[in-house]
Design a protein around this motif. Structure first.
Motif, mmCIF file in Angstrom:
data_model
loop_
_atom_site.group_PDB
_atom_site.id
_atom_site.type_symbol
_atom_site.label_atom_id
_atom_site.label_comp_id
_atom_site.label_asym_id
_atom_site.label_seq_id
_atom_site.Cartn_x
_atom_site.Cartn_y
_atom_site.Cartn_z
ATOM 1 N N GLN A 47 1.000 -1.111 -0.008
ATOM 2 C CA GLN A 47 -0.074 -0.079 -0.095
ATOM 3 C C GLN A 47 0.813 1.233 -0.329
ATOM 4 N N VAL A 48 2.109 1.087 0.229
ATOM 5 C CA VAL A 48 2.975 2.279 0.431
ATOM 6 C C VAL A 48 4.266 1.955 -0.300
ATOM 7 N N ILE A 49 4.848 2.602 -1.226
ATOM 8 C CA ILE A 49 6.014 2.500 -1.819
ATOM 9 C C ILE A 49 6.654 3.829 -1.830
ATOM 10 N N GLY A 149 -4.072 -6.168 16.713
ATOM 11 C CA GLY A 149 -4.682 -6.872 15.485
ATOM 12 C C GLY A 149 -3.768 -5.999 14.418
ATOM 13 N N ALA A 150 -2.651 -5.259 15.018
ATOM 14 C CA ALA A 150 -1.903 -4.587 13.766
ATOM 15 C C ALA A 150 -0.932 -5.374 13.272
ATOM 16 N N ALA A 176 5.791 -1.525 1.692
ATOM 17 C CA ALA A 176 5.176 -1.716 2.883
ATOM 18 C C ALA A 176 3.472 -2.090 2.756
ATOM 19 N N ARG A 177 3.231 -3.075 3.402
ATOM 20 C CA ARG A 177 1.807 -3.506 3.658
ATOM 21 C C ARG A 177 1.526 -3.361 5.144
ATOM 22 N N LEU A 178 0.314 -2.735 5.638
ATOM 23 C CA LEU A 178 0.185 -2.496 6.698
ATOM 24 C C LEU A 178 -1.359 -2.742 6.801
ATOM 25 N N TRP A 179 -1.786 -3.312 8.147
ATOM 26 C CA TRP A 179 -3.151 -3.528 8.519
ATOM 27 C C TRP A 179 -3.424 -3.547 10.296
ATOM 28 N N PRO A 180 -4.674 -3.104 10.540
ATOM 29 C CA PRO A 180 -5.891 -2.831 9.453
ATOM 30 C C PRO A 180 -5.684 -1.311 9.206
ATOM 31 N N LEU A 181 -6.757 -0.820 8.730
ATOM 32 C CA LEU A 181 -6.762 0.550 8.377
ATOM 33 C C LEU A 181 -6.433 1.662 9.034
ATOM 34 N N TRP A 182 -6.567 1.542 10.262
ATOM 35 C CA TRP A 182 -6.070 2.567 11.129
ATOM 36 C C TRP A 182 -4.421 2.669 11.426
ATOM 37 N N VAL A 183 -4.097 1.640 11.460
ATOM 38 C CA VAL A 183 -2.487 1.560 11.062
ATOM 39 C C VAL A 183 -1.896 2.054 10.088
ATOM 40 N N ARG A 184 -2.768 1.882 8.808
ATOM 41 C CA ARG A 184 -2.203 2.426 7.451
ATOM 42 C C ARG A 184 -2.328 3.979 7.426
ATOM 43 N N ALA A 185 -3.386 4.410 8.219
ATOM 44 C CA ALA A 185 -3.627 5.803 8.067
ATOM 45 C C ALA A 185 -2.834 6.575 9.124
#
Length: 241
Positions: A47-49, A149-150, A176-185
């Motif tokens: 989701q992030v490069i 759950g992060a 990078a791949r991050l989960w769930p949505l709040w971690v990505r934000a």
């Protein structure tokens, strides 16, 4: 909205957008950002490069030893002390010399990115001397986040391109791949701007060290003092798998 408030809001949005762009692209060209690099396959659907790059006035053979000794408790990451104190307070000063005892890096080695209890480390997933280094991590979460759950899965890839005229192009990519949505934000909002500061400082730190030692003719016989060597070796925390 009052004109002053509107102007302030517009400036803030523009500044945030600029930091996001710089945090993703600083120093790199469009071709470099599109290019496939070793290790890209390790993180699927990132989701992030981010891509950063610099040109160093020295050969890849002169740059590689500085990459090989990176890591917490080793040569560190070559960022300025004010950056360490602001973003990475547990980091010690970065090495200013090539330490021969830290050059034996192999696939499978663990390279710490903080004190062992911080659970921040990379695994060396790939390397080719004088060409590239691939670091991979599924750690680097603040305490307690994993229990909520992060998760994070990311790579740092350093590539050395020989420009054929005595210079080297150093490319640094994070996927990078991050989960769930709040971690990505949180990562997008805070870490990408911070990555601009860290990556810019790191590339500058590597470049200045390489060029200083290369121009001084010290690469082939690094002029580290016995005390500096001993201190770096004592602080080695690389763990062999």
């Amino acid at each position: 909205m009052r004109p002053e408030a509107a102007a302030t809001a517009t400036a803030a949005v523009a500044a945030a957008g600029a930091l996001q762009w710089l945090g993703r692209t600083y120093g790199s060209t469009a071709d470099e950002r599109r290019r496939a690099l070793p290790g890209d396959e390790l993180v699927e659907a990132p989701q992030v490069i981010t891509n950063h790059a610099t040109t160093i006035n020295a050969s890849p053979e002169s740059v590689w030893p500085w990459l090989a000794q990176m890591g917490w408790g080793r040569g560190q990451w070559y960022t300025a002390r004010w950056v360490d104190k602001l973003l990475f307070p547990s980091n010690g000063p970065s090495a200013d010399v090539i330490v021969p005892e830290l050059q034996n890096l192999n696939v499978g080695d663990v390279v710490l990115d903080g004190p062992p209890e911080a659970n921040c480390s990379f695994t060396v997933e790939g390397l080719e001397q004088n060409r590239y280094l691939v670091l991979h991590s599924r750690e680097h979460l603040p305490p307690g986040w994993a229990e909520r759950g992060a998760g994070i899965d990311f790579t740092w890839v350093f590539v050395l391109d020989d420009l054929g005229d005595g210079r080297t192009r150093l490319l640094f990519r994070c996927r990078a791949r991050l989960w769930p949505l709040w971690v990505r934000a949180i990562y997008l909002a805070a870490m990408i701007p911070a990555d601009f500061v860290m990556s810019r400082q790191m590339l500058r730190g590597i470049s200045s060290r390489v060029e200083r030692t290369s121009f001084a003719g010290t690469y082939d016989a690094p002029a580290a003092t016995s005390a500096a060597k001993a201190e770096a070796v004592r602080s080695v925390t690389t763990i062999r798998s």
